[in-house]
Design a protein around this motif. Structure first.
Motif, PDB file in Angstrom:
ATOM      1  N   ILE A  64      -0.060  -7.409  -8.152  1.00 50.26           N
ATOM      2  CA  ILE A  64      -1.052  -6.405  -7.767  1.00 50.26           C
ATOM      3  C   ILE A  64      -0.755  -5.097  -8.503  1.00 50.26           C
ATOM      4  O   ILE A  64       0.402  -4.669  -8.596  1.00 50.26           O
ATOM      5  CB  ILE A  64      -1.031  -6.157  -6.246  1.00 50.26           C
ATOM      6  CG1 ILE A  64      -1.409  -7.435  -5.487  1.00 50.26           C
ATOM      7  CG2 ILE A  64      -1.986  -5.030  -5.862  1.00 50.26           C
ATOM      8  CD1 ILE A  64      -1.382  -7.291  -3.986  1.00 50.26           C
ATOM      9  N   ILE A  65      -1.813  -4.486  -9.029  1.00 48.70           N
ATOM     10  CA  ILE A  65      -1.708  -3.131  -9.577  1.00 48.70           C
ATOM     11  C   ILE A  65      -2.529  -2.233  -8.654  1.00 48.70           C
ATOM     12  O   ILE A  65      -3.714  -2.501  -8.416  1.00 48.70           O
ATOM     13  CB  ILE A  65      -2.256  -3.051 -11.015  1.00 48.70           C
ATOM     14  CG1 ILE A  65      -1.452  -3.962 -11.946  1.00 48.70           C
ATOM     15  CG2 ILE A  65      -2.225  -1.617 -11.517  1.00 48.70           C
ATOM     16  CD1 ILE A  65      -2.011  -4.045 -13.348  1.00 48.70           C
ATOM     17  N   VAL A  94      -6.300  -5.917  -9.414  1.00 49.22           N
ATOM     18  CA  VAL A  94      -6.314  -4.464  -9.558  1.00 49.22           C
ATOM     19  C   VAL A  94      -6.974  -3.922  -8.296  1.00 49.22           C
ATOM     20  O   VAL A  94      -8.138  -4.171  -8.038  1.00 49.22           O
ATOM     21  CB  VAL A  94      -7.097  -4.039 -10.815  1.00 49.22           C
ATOM     22  CG1 VAL A  94      -7.157  -2.530 -10.912  1.00 49.22           C
ATOM     23  CG2 VAL A  94      -6.457  -4.631 -12.048  1.00 49.22           C
ATOM     24  N   LEU A  95      -6.170  -3.229  -7.485  1.00 49.86           N
ATOM     25  CA  LEU A  95      -6.604  -2.911  -6.132  1.00 49.86           C
ATOM     26  C   LEU A  95      -6.974  -1.433  -6.014  1.00 49.86           C
ATOM     27  O   LEU A  95      -6.160  -0.565  -6.316  1.00 49.86           O
ATOM     28  CB  LEU A  95      -5.454  -3.241  -5.187  1.00 49.86           C
ATOM     29  CG  LEU A  95      -5.749  -3.632  -3.743  1.00 49.86           C
ATOM     30  CD1 LEU A  95      -6.653  -4.840  -3.700  1.00 49.86           C
ATOM     31  CD2 LEU A  95      -4.454  -3.916  -3.018  1.00 49.86           C
ATOM     32  N   ASP A  96      -8.183  -1.168  -5.590  1.00 47.39           N
ATOM     33  CA  ASP A  96      -8.555   0.203  -5.257  1.00 47.39           C
ATOM     34  C   ASP A  96      -7.712   0.618  -4.054  1.00 47.39           C
ATOM     35  O   ASP A  96      -7.431  -0.194  -3.175  1.00 47.39           O
ATOM     36  CB  ASP A  96     -10.043   0.244  -4.912  1.00 47.39           C
ATOM     37  CG  ASP A  96     -10.522   1.653  -4.669  1.00 47.39           C
ATOM     38  OD1 ASP A  96     -10.927   2.304  -5.625  1.00 47.39           O
ATOM     39  OD2 ASP A  96     -10.472   2.106  -3.489  1.00 47.39           O
ATOM     40  N   THR A  97      -7.322   1.882  -4.014  1.00 45.07           N
ATOM     41  CA  THR A  97      -6.372   2.320  -2.978  1.00 45.07           C
ATOM     42  C   THR A  97      -6.876   2.050  -1.554  1.00 45.07           C
ATOM     43  O   THR A  97      -6.090   1.833  -0.639  1.00 45.07           O
ATOM     44  CB  THR A  97      -5.998   3.802  -3.176  1.00 45.07           C
ATOM     45  OG1 THR A  97      -4.998   4.148  -2.229  1.00 45.07           O
ATOM     46  CG2 THR A  97      -7.194   4.707  -3.003  1.00 45.07           C
ATOM     47  N   ASN A  98      -8.196   2.003  -1.371  1.00 45.12           N
ATOM     48  CA  ASN A  98      -8.728   1.728  -0.040  1.00 45.12           C
ATOM     49  C   ASN A  98      -8.406   0.316   0.452  1.00 45.12           C
ATOM     50  O   ASN A  98      -8.426   0.056   1.650  1.00 45.12           O
ATOM     51  CB  ASN A  98     -10.248   1.919  -0.028  1.00 45.12           C
ATOM     52  CG  ASN A  98     -10.615   3.338   0.354  1.00 45.12           C
ATOM     53  OD1 ASN A  98      -9.852   4.012   1.043  1.00 45.12           O
ATOM     54  ND2 ASN A  98     -11.757   3.788  -0.101  1.00 45.12           N
ATOM     55  N   TYR A  99      -8.151  -0.612  -0.481  1.00 41.54           N
ATOM     56  CA  TYR A  99      -7.829  -1.983  -0.081  1.00 41.54           C
ATOM     57  C   TYR A  99      -6.325  -2.209  -0.009  1.00 41.54           C
ATOM     58  O   TYR A  99      -5.868  -3.315   0.201  1.00 41.54           O
ATOM     59  CB  TYR A  99      -8.497  -2.984  -1.033  1.00 41.54           C
ATOM     60  CG  TYR A  99      -9.987  -3.027  -0.809  1.00 41.54           C
ATOM     61  CD1 TYR A  99     -10.534  -3.945   0.081  1.00 41.54           C
ATOM     62  CD2 TYR A  99     -10.822  -2.112  -1.425  1.00 41.54           C
ATOM     63  CE1 TYR A  99     -11.883  -3.957   0.331  1.00 41.54           C
ATOM     64  CE2 TYR A  99     -12.178  -2.114  -1.186  1.00 41.54           C
ATOM     65  CZ  TYR A  99     -12.715  -3.036  -0.302  1.00 41.54           C
ATOM     66  OH  TYR A  99     -14.047  -3.044  -0.051  1.00 41.54           O
ATOM     67  N   PHE A 100      -5.563  -1.131  -0.216  1.00 38.48           N
ATOM     68  CA  PHE A 100      -4.113  -1.249  -0.125  1.00 38.48           C
ATOM     69  C   PHE A 100      -3.672  -1.014   1.319  1.00 38.48           C
ATOM     70  O   PHE A 100      -3.441   0.112   1.755  1.00 38.48           O
ATOM     71  CB  PHE A 100      -3.436  -0.235  -1.056  1.00 38.48           C
ATOM     72  CG  PHE A 100      -1.940  -0.277  -1.002  1.00 38.48           C
ATOM     73  CD1 PHE A 100      -1.237  -1.272  -1.633  1.00 38.48           C
ATOM     74  CD2 PHE A 100      -1.241   0.665  -0.282  1.00 38.48           C
ATOM     75  CE1 PHE A 100       0.138  -1.327  -1.568  1.00 38.48           C
ATOM     76  CE2 PHE A 100       0.149   0.617  -0.200  1.00 38.48           C
ATOM     77  CZ  PHE A 100       0.825  -0.386  -0.848  1.00 38.48           C
ATOM     78  N   ASN A 101      -3.652  -2.089   2.101  1.00 40.72           N
ATOM     79  CA  ASN A 101      -3.111  -2.037   3.460  1.00 40.72           C
ATOM     80  C   ASN A 101      -2.697  -3.446   3.835  1.00 40.72           C
ATOM     81  O   ASN A 101      -3.051  -4.400   3.141  1.00 40.72           O
ATOM     82  CB  ASN A 101      -4.127  -1.449   4.443  1.00 40.72           C
ATOM     83  CG  ASN A 101      -5.407  -2.233   4.470  1.00 40.72           C
ATOM     84  OD1 ASN A 101      -5.399  -3.447   4.631  1.00 40.72           O
ATOM     85  ND2 ASN A 101      -6.528  -1.537   4.296  1.00 40.72           N
ATOM     86  N   SER A 102      -1.943  -3.592   4.918  1.00 38.67           N
ATOM     87  CA  SER A 102      -1.354  -4.906   5.187  1.00 38.67           C
ATOM     88  C   SER A 102      -2.425  -5.949   5.499  1.00 38.67           C
ATOM     89  O   SER A 102      -2.293  -7.097   5.104  1.00 38.67           O
ATOM     90  CB  SER A 102      -0.338  -4.808   6.315  1.00 38.67           C
ATOM     91  OG  SER A 102      -0.982  -4.587   7.529  1.00 38.67           O
TER      92      SER A 102
END
Lengths: 643, 84
Positions: free
Chosen positions: A112-113, A89-97
């Motif tokens: 991943i959610i 479960v990924l906080d949006t800040n960790y959503f990057n390549s």
């Protein structure tokens, strides 16, 4: 014998009573799983030489939820993931390549959610640094228009990735924190987004597992029939948007702010006296432009090269090659296009502190552009309380824009592309779901609409005082940037998803069976009603009652508004085999995979002791049942010689 | 006995190696009283079974590995094409 019958009847009665118990649960799976309906999957796109996007395993990927919301939880993941199947479960800040590829390469990951309850704290774009570079006018350019991009969209992941809406995110964040504390029962999730397509476009098209990305462009004019001898002013924009999660392609700055602007401009021009106009004005909304300028390329190619071999009986349609609408051929002469005005990203005008005004930039190409921009400057400066000013760009190359398709054919047309950036995009979230109503300046909208309406009136030859329709803008703007539920009466249907989503989607299952998403239909219908020239007195209840026109509030209405295919010139439909085929792979070859359904379900997981107890008690129950049946059978056969 | 062994031996030629295996298994209970002619059929049934199985398995391996590489040909010789 009689006794046996009575016994059988008695048994049947007992069974039927057990089965017809009214409070019986629907199924076991309903009791185990909770389906989350506001979930948006990452899907798979195939290109001419590969694929990108995501797919789950057939039947879905499942695991225990693990929340990554700070560096500590991120670093702990690598040791934790050794033992279990995990849905991150990924906080949006960790959503990057960088972070996701690191997780993928160094550990095991089931899915991943991505949470959307918080906003990213840094500018981010999952698109490329020069969107559509190889399909544009400068394929070898060294510029980077979109500096915050990391190309995340173009990676291929062997596991599912889902985004969930704000409210669900809060709930999932809470239950994952509960998991982190080590409490039981823990929470797990099953992510199912199995994509049928694989390998590349050629393979999946041949197998019929995918369809070309495309849609319908829309063009319109106030004239009931365009005079082929008159010069044409083309006012246009690319209206489709993209995002990593395509269901969340709001693209407020990317497109929808400009779409609102242009529709409002047309609305205010509809009210003025256009008898003094000595030029034809054509408004065009190109579709599938984010996939290699597909809509504009197709239209230009039809203008220049289209020849109908077989017409239908009244010559209104072409059967071979199929075109549902031939107005482009009978009305538009490519060589008569004398000016192109393109609205690109205009939602984030830059505040010039010296002037106290927001500035938009004019990117020009072709010949004699100053004659056009001078008029715009004049209009802008003569408007006293304007908060908007126009500046020429410092760049020599055009930014990625639909105008490039026209400039590839001719450099004789003066082209003006209006944007909110001089060089690098001022949009910090290009192609990301955070490009929403908070990412654009709604306060600048009225002034931009006023200036552009006046400007178009002037270059067309008019000299009218423009009054903008503020009511219309106040409905349209929130509709296109936050919740697309405001034109239900006009549309007579309700959108599937409240989030405005201008992703072009797939073209359709053949050249004649096209598919238009709700948003495309909405723009077409709005434009049709705004540019109507004639309402006949025919009463109607639906569009079917009106031949070659549409039904608005009970009356048939005519308008010179048309749909046009937006499909890459690299595709053609093979009618003998009934599949799409690739005819020229130097054009953009993007196809989207088919899928049966996608689902995100959560469930509870007991701790290992409970699970062992469940297993043991289940086995005991099984053995006892077997024993009981054997005993009863023996008893019955001994006593009554029944079985 | 010889009739059964002979029939199954011929049927096996129609790409049916399991019939050859059945031929052998059928005669296992009678293994102590078989004449040489029956033995001859059973011996070659066993050889045929292994030969056919090897060929089939090798082909299956080659097909599964190269199915996607062969492009349109690979799809044309498939009865069903799995998703994904």
């Amino acid at each position: 014998m009689r006794f046996k019958n009575v016994l059988v009847l008695l048994l049947l009665l007992v069974f039927s009573v057990i089965n017809s118990e009214p409070s019986a649960p629907a199924t076991i799976s309903d009791n185990i799983y909770t389906t989350l309906y506001s979930s948006y999957p990452c899907t798979k796109i195939m290109t001419s030489d590969g694929q990108f996007g995501c797919s789950s395993k057939h039947g879905g990927n499942s695991g225990i939820l693990y929340l990554i919301d700070d560096d500590e939880s991120y670093n702990n993941y690598f040791s934790y993931s050794q033992q279990k199947d995990i849905i991150v479960v990924l906080d949006t800040n960790y959503f990057n390549s960088t972070s996701v590829l690191n997780l993928h390469n160094k550990s095991k990951i089931e899915g991943i959610i991505v949470l959307t309850d918080t906003k990213k704290t840094y500018p981010y774009s999952p698109d490329s640094r020069y969107p559509n570079k190889i399909y544009g006018l400068y394929p070898n350019s060294n510029l980077e228009w979109n500096p915050n991009a990391d190309g995340f969209t173009y990676f291929s992941f062997p596991f599912p990735i889902f985004a969930i809406d704000n409210q669900t995110s809060v709930a999932i964040r809470n239950v994952s924190k509960h998991n982190r504390d080590g409490q039981y029962p823990a929470w797990g999730a099953e992510l199912d987004s199995f994509m049928q397509g694989a390998i590349n476009s050629e393979t999946c098209l041949r197998r019929g597992f995918c369809e070309p990305v495309g849609g319908q462009s829309i063009w319109s004019s106030f004239s009931s029939k365009i005079d082929k001898e008159k010069e044409i002013i083309l006012v246009m924009l690319p209206f489709d948007t993209t995002a990593f999660f395509r269901d969340l392609s709001i693209g407020a700055d990317q497109s929808s702010f400009a779409t609102v602007t242009l529709l409002s401009v047309i609305k205010s021009l509809a009210a003025v006296d256009r008898s003094s106009w000595n030029k034809e004005v054509v408004f065009a909304f190109w579709n599938a432009e984010r996939w290699g300028y597909v809509g504009s390329e197709y239209f230009i190619n039809d203008l220049l090269n289209f020849q109908c071999k077989t017409y239908n009986s009244d010559k209104s349609k072409c059967i071979d090659p199929p075109r549902a609408d031939l107005a482009f051929q009978t009305q538009i002469n490519f060589t008569k296009i004398s000016t192109i005005i393109e609205l690109n990203q205009i939602g984030r005008a830059q505040l010039d502190k010296n002037l106290g005004k927001y500035s938009l930039y004019l990117h020009t190409a072709g010949t004699k552009t100053s004659s056009v921009t001078d008029i715009l400057d004049q209009v802008a400066s003569s408007y006293e309380n304007s908060t908007i000013t126009f500046k020429p760009t410092t760049q020599t190359e055009l930014p990625p824009s639909s105008s490039m398709s026209f400039l590839k054919k001719t450099n004789k047309i003066p082209v003006v592309v209006i944007t909110d950036h001089d060089y690098k995009y001022s949009n910090p979230y290009y192609g990301y779901e955070q490009d929403d109503n908070e990412n654009v300046l709604g306060s600048t909208l009225n002034d931009i609409v006023y200036i552009l309406s006046t400007f178009i009136d002037r270059i067309a030859g008019g000299n009218n005082n423009i009054t903008i329709d503020k009511n219309f803008i106040n409905i349209l703007y929130p509709c296109f940037t936050s919740s697309i539920t405001c034109f239900n009466i006009l549309m007579k249907t309700y959108p599937l998803n409240e989030v405005p989503n201008f992703y072009s989607s797939v073209f359709g299952t053949s050249l004649t069976t096209t598919l238009s998403p709700y948003e495309t239909k909405l723009i077409h219908r709005l434009l049709y009603s705004i540019t109507q020239y004639n309402s006949t007195l025919t009463n109607c209840t639906s569009d079917n009652d009106c031949p070659s026109s549409l039904c608005y509030s009970g009356q048939c209405v005519s308008s010179n508004t048309h749909l046009h295919n937006a499909l890459s010139l690299g595709f053609d439909f093979d009618t003998s085999k009934n599949v799409w085929k690739i005819v020229n792979s130097s054009y953009p070859i993007f196809t989207e995979s088919n899928w049966d359904y996608t689902a995100l379900k959560v469930f509870k997981i007991g701790n290992s002791t409970t699970e062992i107890w469940f297993l043991v008690s289940g086995l005991i129950e099984l053995l006892v049942s077997i024993g009981l049946i054997l005993y009863v059978k023996k008893f019955l056969s001994n006593r009554y010689k029944l079985l | 006995m010889i009739n059964i062994a002979k029939k199954l031996w011929f049927i096996g030629f129609f790409f049916l190696p399991w019939v050859w295996l059945i031929n052998i298994l059928y005669f296992v209970p009678h293994r102590n009283n078989l004449n040489d002619k029956v033995k001859w059929y059973l011996k070659f049934s066993l050889i045929g079974f292994f030969a056919y199985s090897t060929i089939f398995m090798a082909w299956m391996g080659i097909y599964l590995v190269n199915r996607n590489k062969w492009g349109a040909f690979g799809d044309n010789i498939s009865i069903t094409i799995p998703f994904g």
